[in-house]
Design a protein around this motif. Structure first.
Motif, PDB file in Angstrom:
ATOM      1  N   ASP A 124      40.141 -49.206   7.114  1.00 58.18           N
ATOM      2  CA  ASP A 124      40.839 -48.119   7.569  1.00 58.18           C
ATOM      3  C   ASP A 124      41.458 -47.180   6.618  1.00 58.18           C
ATOM      4  OD1 ASP A 124      40.311 -49.172  10.218  1.00 58.18           O
ATOM      5  OD2 ASP A 124      42.115 -50.489  10.080  1.00 58.18           O
ATOM      6  N   GLY A 210      49.978 -51.095  12.593  1.00 55.92           N
ATOM      7  CA  GLY A 210      49.111 -50.825  13.951  1.00 55.92           C
ATOM      8  C   GLY A 210      50.112 -50.401  14.979  1.00 55.92           C
ATOM      9  N   THR A 211      51.311 -50.924  14.987  1.00 58.76           N
ATOM     10  CA  THR A 211      52.167 -50.375  15.973  1.00 58.76           C
ATOM     11  C   THR A 211      52.274 -49.038  16.332  1.00 58.76           C
ATOM     12  OG1 THR A 211      54.610 -50.991  16.749  1.00 58.76           O
ATOM     13  CG2 THR A 211      54.283 -50.520  14.607  1.00 58.76           C
ATOM     14  N   ARG A 213      49.743 -46.759  15.467  1.00 58.02           N
ATOM     15  CA  ARG A 213      48.554 -46.224  15.782  1.00 58.02           C
ATOM     16  C   ARG A 213      48.286 -45.906  17.127  1.00 58.02           C
ATOM     17  NH1 ARG A 213      45.616 -49.792  11.036  1.00 58.02           N
ATOM     18  NH2 ARG A 213      45.843 -48.315   9.051  1.00 58.02           N
ATOM     19  N   HIS A 226      45.708 -54.946  16.605  1.00 60.82           N
ATOM     20  CA  HIS A 226      45.653 -55.390  15.285  1.00 60.82           C
ATOM     21  C   HIS A 226      46.326 -56.745  15.017  1.00 60.82           C
ATOM     22  CE1 HIS A 226      49.507 -53.322  16.554  1.00 60.82           C
ATOM     23  NE2 HIS A 226      49.853 -54.172  15.605  1.00 60.82           N
ATOM     24  N   GLU A 228      48.873 -59.726  13.853  1.00 68.44           N
ATOM     25  CA  GLU A 228      50.017 -59.734  13.126  1.00 68.44           C
ATOM     26  C   GLU A 228      50.566 -61.220  12.803  1.00 68.44           C
ATOM     27  OE1 GLU A 228      52.700 -55.845  14.644  1.00 68.44           O
ATOM     28  OE2 GLU A 228      51.902 -57.368  15.983  1.00 68.44           O
ATOM     29  N   ASN A 284      46.526 -61.411  17.852  1.00 69.84           N
ATOM     30  CA  ASN A 284      46.198 -59.831  18.173  1.00 69.84           C
ATOM     31  C   ASN A 284      46.279 -59.842  19.774  1.00 69.84           C
ATOM     32  OD1 ASN A 284      43.799 -61.532  18.824  1.00 69.84           O
ATOM     33  ND2 ASN A 284      42.293 -59.686  18.233  1.00 69.84           N
TER      34      ASN A 284
END
Length: 347
Positions: A124, A210-211, A213, A226, A228, A284
């Motif tokens: 990414d 990702g929190t 995005r 994502h 974690e 995820n």
């Protein structure tokens, strides 16, 4: 199910830009699933909704001062780093800005004794970097790094944020965003909860980038969460499981604590109940309406972004339309939203 089903209108001025003067004086909305009613209180009233024999599950992850500002060696170009994840040793996955300026072999200097070498491209658009420094890495990071405030907080971080963007019980370093539901608890409030007979259980889930995005697909089912890292120690698992077996409620403080215990759930044949397994893992898990909760009974959380996976999670615990009605009330009553904002409890 469409992502647009979780949209609502939020005036920009209701997005909290700074913390309250004291953690527990923020407002608290109480959403009662049995009666369908909404009540307006303050967070210091939270004990009125916790009973002897209940268990509060809190995420003790600590936010890293993960934003670094330096110069590219050889050109002097200004570079910003956001540390995302420690891979091994002094190697990290890092977001860089401007990304086009950095390729493998380049180096960035943050101070005379703290620099980074780009070793590879990451997923990414990230970069894999090796840090070179004198002394202890975390000490250098504390000296030079800034708190990684969310993008909707439109200001630079300050010394105040180094304190207020951490929970009072944070311990395990590794997050790039705070588990914000826990920001409202004071040490005094936790002591009062324990004195009332409420058990305190600490899990660890390191919050990733990702929190922040956005969900880019049109339907909920298309979205992938994502990964974690999380950890549940044996003592915590025992506290939670004892509470479940004895008929107490599991009250999760935040969506990260929720995702942790739901990821660690297993069915115990002896008790006939879902319990929590100790140990480490990567999750995820994506919780949205239709999900059947195995562990938690109640949730303390903040007010979340429109069309976010966090709003989908609380809509799985409560009726989506009721949640959106409550959010509309929160807007009309001028509650403060997001990380530094007000709180709600779903009982």
């Amino acid at each position: 199910m469409k992502i647009s089903d979780f949209d609502y209108n939020l005036p920009e001025e209701l997005i909290a830009q700074r913390p309250t003067d004291k953690r527990d004086i923020c407002r608290l909305m109480v959403m009662d699933r049995k009666t369908g009613t909404v009540e307006h209180r303050h967070f210091y009233d939270i004990l009125d909704y916790l009973n002897k024999g209940d268990c509060l599950v809190l995420n003790n992850s600590k936010v890293l001062p993960a934003r670094l500002f330096g110069e590219k060696e050889g050109t002097g170009a200004k570079i910003e780093f956001l540390l995302i994840k420690r891979l091994e040793g002094d190697r990290w996955e890092t977001m860089v800005r401007p990304g086009k300026r950095l390729k493998p072999g380049d180096a960035v200097r943050f101070s005379d004794n703290f620099r980074a070498k780009i070793v590879d491209y990451g997923p990414d658009g990230t970069r894999i970097v090796d840090f070179v420094y004198d002394g202890i890495f975390m000490e250098r990071l504390e000296e030079l790094g800034k708190m990684p405030l969310p993008p909707y907080i439109d200001r630079e971080s300050t010394l105040e944020d180094k304190d207020m963007y951490q929970t009072v019980y944070c311990r395990e370093e590794g997050s790039v965003a705070a588990p914000t539901a826990g920001l409202h608890f004071t040490e005094e409030l936790l002591e009062k909860a324990a004195a009332k007979g409420v058990k305190l259980a600490y899990v660890t889930l390191h919050v990733g980038i990702g929190t922040f995005r956005p969900v880019k697909c049109e339907t909920v089912e298309e979205h992938s969460m994502h990964f974690e890292e999380y950890y549940v120690d044996e003592e915590t698992a025992a506290i939670i499981n004892e509470t479940i077996i004895n008929g107490g409620r599991i009250v999760s403080v935040g969506t990260t604590s929720t995702r942790t215990v739901e990821s660690a759930a297993y069915f115990d044949m002896t008790s006939g109940k879902y319990l929590v397994a100790s140990g480490a893992g990567n999750t995820n898990i994506f919780i949205y309406p239709g999900y059947e909760f195995k562990i938690i009974d109640s949730l303390i959380t903040n007010f979340h972004l429109p069309k976010s996976t966090l709003l989908m999670l609380i809509s799985a615990l409560y009726d989506r339309e009721k949640v959106l009605e409550a959010y509309d009330i929160a807007v009309k009553e001028k509650y403060r939203f997001f990380s530094y904002g007000d709180a709600c409890i779903i009982i």
